[in-house]
Design a protein around this motif. Structure first.
Motif, PDB file in Angstrom:
ATOM      1  N   TRP A   1       0.795  -1.143   0.118  1.00 20.81           N
ATOM      2  CA  TRP A   1       0.180  -0.005   0.135  1.00 20.81           C
ATOM      3  C   TRP A   1       0.906   1.391  -0.017  1.00 20.81           C
ATOM      4  O   TRP A   1       1.648   1.523   0.963  1.00 20.81           O
ATOM      5  CB  TRP A   1      -0.952   0.003   1.424  1.00 20.81           C
ATOM      6  N   VAL A   2       0.817   2.024  -1.190  1.00 20.95           N
ATOM      7  CA  VAL A   2       1.901   2.976  -1.370  1.00 20.95           C
ATOM      8  C   VAL A   2       0.967   4.217  -0.921  1.00 20.95           C
ATOM      9  O   VAL A   2      -0.096   4.629  -1.630  1.00 20.95           O
ATOM     10  CB  VAL A   2       2.388   3.312  -2.668  1.00 20.95           C
ATOM     11  N   SER A   3       1.532   5.136  -0.197  1.00 20.07           N
ATOM     12  CA  SER A   3       0.649   6.697  -0.057  1.00 20.07           C
ATOM     13  C   SER A   3       1.657   7.721  -0.061  1.00 20.07           C
ATOM     14  O   SER A   3       2.721   7.547  -0.144  1.00 20.07           O
ATOM     15  CB  SER A   3       0.199   6.377   1.267  1.00 20.07           C
ATOM     16  N   GLY A   4       0.953   8.924  -0.013  1.00 20.99           N
ATOM     17  CA  GLY A   4       1.920  10.243  -0.345  1.00 20.99           C
ATOM     18  C   GLY A   4       0.918  11.246  -0.989  1.00 20.99           C
ATOM     19  O   GLY A   4       0.070  10.929  -1.634  1.00 20.99           O
ATOM     20  N   GLY A   5       1.589  12.314  -0.790  1.00 24.40           N
ATOM     21  CA  GLY A   5       0.775  13.430  -1.455  1.00 24.40           C
ATOM     22  C   GLY A   5       0.721  13.758  -2.874  1.00 24.40           C
ATOM     23  O   GLY A   5       1.526  12.777  -3.527  1.00 24.40           O
ATOM     24  N   SER A   6       0.064  14.418  -3.385  1.00 23.98           N
ATOM     25  CA  SER A   6      -0.191  14.587  -4.848  1.00 23.98           C
ATOM     26  C   SER A   6       1.252  15.155  -5.526  1.00 23.98           C
ATOM     27  O   SER A   6       1.727  16.168  -4.669  1.00 23.98           O
ATOM     28  CB  SER A   6      -1.240  15.453  -5.307  1.00 23.98           C
ATOM     29  N   GLY A   7       1.953  14.486  -6.527  1.00 23.85           N
ATOM     30  CA  GLY A   7       2.927  14.871  -6.953  1.00 23.85           C
ATOM     31  C   GLY A   7       4.448  14.639  -6.371  1.00 23.85           C
ATOM     32  O   GLY A   7       5.131  15.089  -6.852  1.00 23.85           O
ATOM     33  N   LEU A   8       4.132  13.579  -5.633  1.00 24.44           N
ATOM     34  CA  LEU A   8       5.330  13.059  -4.784  1.00 24.44           C
ATOM     35  C   LEU A   8       5.812  11.746  -5.231  1.00 24.44           C
ATOM     36  O   LEU A   8       6.727  11.141  -4.399  1.00 24.44           O
ATOM     37  CB  LEU A   8       5.119  13.090  -3.275  1.00 24.44           C
ATOM     38  N   GLY A   9       5.493  11.294  -6.581  1.00 20.34           N
ATOM     39  CA  GLY A   9       6.055  10.359  -7.070  1.00 20.34           C
ATOM     40  C   GLY A   9       5.669   8.866  -7.155  1.00 20.34           C
ATOM     41  O   GLY A   9       6.171   7.878  -7.293  1.00 20.34           O
ATOM     42  N   LYS A  10       4.092   8.661  -6.443  1.00 28.30           N
ATOM     43  CA  LYS A  10       3.672   7.230  -6.254  1.00 28.30           C
ATOM     44  C   LYS A  10       3.649   6.256  -7.453  1.00 28.30           C
ATOM     45  O   LYS A  10       3.919   5.405  -7.518  1.00 28.30           O
ATOM     46  CB  LYS A  10       2.404   7.518  -5.539  1.00 28.30           C
ATOM     47  N   THR A  11       3.079   7.033  -8.357  1.00 29.70           N
ATOM     48  CA  THR A  11       2.806   6.301  -9.801  1.00 29.70           C
ATOM     49  C   THR A  11       4.052   6.050 -10.527  1.00 29.70           C
ATOM     50  O   THR A  11       4.247   5.063 -10.902  1.00 29.70           O
ATOM     51  CB  THR A  11       1.964   7.276 -10.755  1.00 29.70           C
ATOM     52  N   ALA A  12       5.069   7.130 -10.402  1.00 33.19           N
ATOM     53  CA  ALA A  12       6.162   6.686 -11.012  1.00 33.19           C
ATOM     54  C   ALA A  12       7.017   5.324 -10.453  1.00 33.19           C
ATOM     55  O   ALA A  12       7.633   4.762 -11.021  1.00 33.19           O
ATOM     56  CB  ALA A  12       7.186   8.061 -11.032  1.00 33.19           C
ATOM     57  N   LEU A  13       6.913   5.731  -8.860  1.00 33.45           N
ATOM     58  CA  LEU A  13       7.688   4.573  -8.188  1.00 33.45           C
ATOM     59  C   LEU A  13       7.037   3.210  -8.308  1.00 33.45           C
ATOM     60  O   LEU A  13       7.679   2.361  -8.674  1.00 33.45           O
ATOM     61  CB  LEU A  13       7.228   5.035  -6.707  1.00 33.45           C
ATOM     62  N   VAL A  14       5.937   3.220  -8.652  1.00 32.52           N
ATOM     63  CA  VAL A  14       5.294   1.943  -8.910  1.00 32.52           C
ATOM     64  C   VAL A  14       5.422   1.316 -10.337  1.00 32.52           C
ATOM     65  O   VAL A  14       6.215   0.236 -10.593  1.00 32.52           O
ATOM     66  CB  VAL A  14       3.663   2.008  -8.863  1.00 32.52           C
ATOM     67  N   ASN A  15       5.179   2.286 -11.323  1.00 36.86           N
ATOM     68  CA  ASN A  15       5.507   1.859 -12.751  1.00 36.86           C
ATOM     69  C   ASN A  15       6.953   1.571 -13.060  1.00 36.86           C
ATOM     70  O   ASN A  15       7.513   0.615 -13.749  1.00 36.86           O
ATOM     71  CB  ASN A  15       5.218   3.009 -13.666  1.00 36.86           C
ATOM     72  N   ARG A  16       7.770   2.222 -12.385  1.00 38.23           N
ATOM     73  CA  ARG A  16       9.187   2.152 -12.649  1.00 38.23           C
ATOM     74  C   ARG A  16       9.719   1.004 -12.250  1.00 38.23           C
ATOM     75  O   ARG A  16      10.389   0.167 -12.884  1.00 38.23           O
ATOM     76  CB  ARG A  16      10.126   3.451 -12.201  1.00 38.23           C
ATOM     77  N   ASN A  17       9.520   0.365 -10.949  1.00 40.19           N
ATOM     78  CA  ASN A  17      10.125  -0.636 -10.378  1.00 40.19           C
ATOM     79  C   ASN A  17       9.355  -2.213 -10.866  1.00 40.19           C
ATOM     80  O   ASN A  17      10.005  -3.084 -11.038  1.00 40.19           O
ATOM     81  CB  ASN A  17       9.905  -0.446  -8.932  1.00 40.19           C
ATOM     82  N   LEU A  18       8.072  -1.995 -11.320  1.00 37.64           N
ATOM     83  CA  LEU A  18       7.297  -3.041 -11.876  1.00 37.64           C
ATOM     84  C   LEU A  18       7.941  -3.232 -13.400  1.00 37.64           C
ATOM     85  O   LEU A  18       8.150  -4.228 -13.926  1.00 37.64           O
ATOM     86  CB  LEU A  18       5.781  -2.832 -11.959  1.00 37.64           C
ATOM     87  N   THR A  19       8.199  -2.282 -14.164  1.00 33.33           N
ATOM     88  CA  THR A  19       8.755  -2.355 -15.387  1.00 33.33           C
ATOM     89  C   THR A  19      10.107  -2.850 -15.358  1.00 33.33           C
ATOM     90  O   THR A  19      10.425  -3.634 -16.173  1.00 33.33           O
ATOM     91  CB  THR A  19       8.513  -0.788 -16.042  1.00 33.33           C
ATOM     92  N   ASN A  20      11.203  -2.119 -14.661  1.00 37.90           N
ATOM     93  CA  ASN A  20      12.601  -2.576 -14.725  1.00 37.90           C
ATOM     94  C   ASN A  20      12.667  -3.989 -14.210  1.00 37.90           C
ATOM     95  O   ASN A  20      13.689  -4.539 -14.487  1.00 37.90           O
ATOM     96  CB  ASN A  20      13.143  -1.418 -13.607  1.00 37.90           C
ATOM     97  N   ASN A  21      11.570  -4.396 -13.321  1.00 41.17           N
ATOM     98  CA  ASN A  21      11.837  -5.813 -12.844  1.00 41.17           C
ATOM     99  C   ASN A  21      11.146  -6.891 -13.872  1.00 41.17           C
ATOM    100  O   ASN A  21      11.057  -8.047 -13.461  1.00 41.17           O
ATOM    101  CB  ASN A  21      11.314  -6.074 -11.522  1.00 41.17           C
ATOM    102  N   ASN A  22      10.555  -6.360 -15.137  1.00 42.29           N
ATOM    103  CA  ASN A  22       9.946  -7.109 -15.997  1.00 42.29           C
ATOM    104  C   ASN A  22       8.724  -8.002 -15.206  1.00 42.29           C
ATOM    105  O   ASN A  22       8.425  -8.965 -15.589  1.00 42.29           O
ATOM    106  CB  ASN A  22      10.987  -8.097 -16.577  1.00 42.29           C
TER     107      ASN A  22
END
Length: 438
Positions: free
Chosen positions: A220-241
């Motif tokens: 469960w990832v939380s944080g204010g708007s614009g603080l990188g939640k979506t990028a964190l999720v997409n980047r690490n799932l993408t990079n780990n194939n």
């Protein structure tokens, strides 16, 4: 002089201005094509029946509905969800009878996007027992051809005015920022992560924690708007194939937890080309059944952009998501499938059964950028070859309020203003701060 939709966006300053002008341009086009019929634009308001433009006499005869979506740079889950919602609103409206539904977009979609479109179209045509011409799409190239055929192209794309503006800009705005020719500033200052943005992504300790935690549990990832939640999720799932099904809730109007579960169900149906058990009315059970049918390969279900102001609705959603994870875990041996939920609200503030949630989720929070924002500044400053002096660095970091979104927006303004004077830096900061939407 030939101009395209990228030029069209620039002529109207931003996406919001281009979106409104795109709808106006489409109305002009269909009004000229159907000069013998009533062609009307509809003022946007709640309950407008899913209409941007319509052809025919509303309430008297079946009408053609034209839906204008200014999808220029992306055609992903968010855009697909908007298309689904707009069509469903139109086809189920009690205010009119639908003759046909036309989607207008400035983008030329690629092979995968075409595949999604035709599968969705075929599903809806069969569902509502309509002909193949009931749903159609007019892409950016087709629209430009139609504008030219109807002698509207020069007017829509402001050809004469654009030539004059270009001359004025060349005379009054000499460039002072030498952007590297191989660098696209839009990629450097990305909002939505993709692999081409990797060189400009700041890897934090949180990224390592995300990857390691996901091996053990749902997240469960939380944080204010614009603080990188979506990028964190997409980047690490993408990079780990990792294969993942992305449920983007940003375009969904959420008035109850049922809306969230329905969107998740629709996305999973599309991803795995499976259909829900219509005899089962409980959506949590429907979702779990489809996931079990998807097989035993490693899959992550991402539920992102869950933002609701009403705390009671948010608590009901959190309760249902927890029930979904618990139900799936209880009735499945599929330990390769995990859930990642992303919210602005801290889960500890909206989950009532905290002990139960702790058995199924680990929590990550993206709010703290105090030790990382300066490193991101250095990446952007060097990559864009701006090389701002130290005094500007201090001012910009102080003005960014520990937000990567604000920091990137300041750099966008500096690149757009194309000048490195103190006045320009101050202007870039002032504009960026004024554009903050909480």
């Amino acid at each position: 002089m030939n101009r395209d939709w990228i030029d069209f966006k620039s002529l109207h300053s931003n996406i919001a201005g281009a979106r409104e002008s795109f709808e106006n341009a489409c109305e002009m086009l269909f009004r000229k094509i159907h000069s013998d019929k009533s062609v009307s634009q509809v003022k946007v308001k709640l309950g407008d029946g899913g209409i941007d433009i319509f052809i025919g006499e509303l309430g008297i005869e079946p009408i053609t509905v034209i839906q204008c979506k200014f999808f220029l740079e992306s055609f992903e889950n968010s855009q697909k969800s908007q298309i689904r919602d707009s069509f469903d609103t139109a086809i189920t409206s009690t205010k009119y009878e639908l003759k046909e539904w036309i989607l207008c977009i400035p983008r030329v979609i690629d092979i995968d996007e075409h595949s999604w479109w035709f599968k969705w179209k075929d599903k809806k045509i069969k569902q509502h027992n309509k002909s193949k011409t009931f749903i159609t799409i007019k892409n950016g190239n087709e629209l430009i051809t139609l504008f030219k055929e109807q002698d509207l192209y020069n007017q829509i794309f402001n050809i004469a005015d654009s030539l004059k503006i270009d001359e004025i800009h060349k005379a009054l705005m000499p460039k002072k920022i030498a952007l590297p020719t191989e660098i696209n500033p839009q990629i450097v200052l990305f909002n939505n992560y993709s692999k081409k943005c990797e060189s400009f992504y700041l890897e934090r300790e949180l990224d390592v924690e995300f990857t390691n935690s996901l091996k053990l549990s749902n997240l469960w990832v939380s944080g204010g708007s614009g603080l990188g939640k979506t990028a964190l999720v997409n980047r690490n799932l993408t990079n780990n194939n990792v294969e993942y099904c992305y449920c983007d809730l940003s375009p969904v109007t959420i008035s109850a937890s049922e809306d969230v579960l329905e969107e998740i169900l629709c996305r999973i149906e599309e991803q795995f080309i499976l259909e829900r058990n219509s005899n089962e009315k409980n959506k949590i059970k429907q979702i779990a059944q489809i996931l079990r049918l998807a097989g035993r390969r490693k899959i992550i279900i991402v539920i992102d952009e869950l933002s609701v102001d009403d705390k009671s609705i948010l608590k009901n959603i959190a309760k249902d998501l927890l029930n979904l994870v618990t139900h799936f875990s209880s009735f499945s041996e599929h330990d390769n499938l995990k859930f990642v939920v992303s919210t602005i609200s801290n889960p500890k503030d909206i989950i009532e059964n905290k002990s139960k949630a702790s058995e199924h989720f680990q929590y990550l929070n993206c709010d703290d950028w105090s030790s990382d924002l300066e490193r991101l500044y250095d990446i952007l400053n060097i990559s864009l070859n701006i090389n701002l002096i130290e005094k500007y660095k201090i001012v910009i970091l102080d003005s960014s309020q520990y937000s990567p979104r604000i920091l990137k927006n300041i750099f966008r303004k500096i690149v757009a203003l194309d000048d490195l004077s103190s006045t320009t830096i101050e202007t870039a900061i002032k504009i960026s701060i004024s554009e903050i939407v909480n």
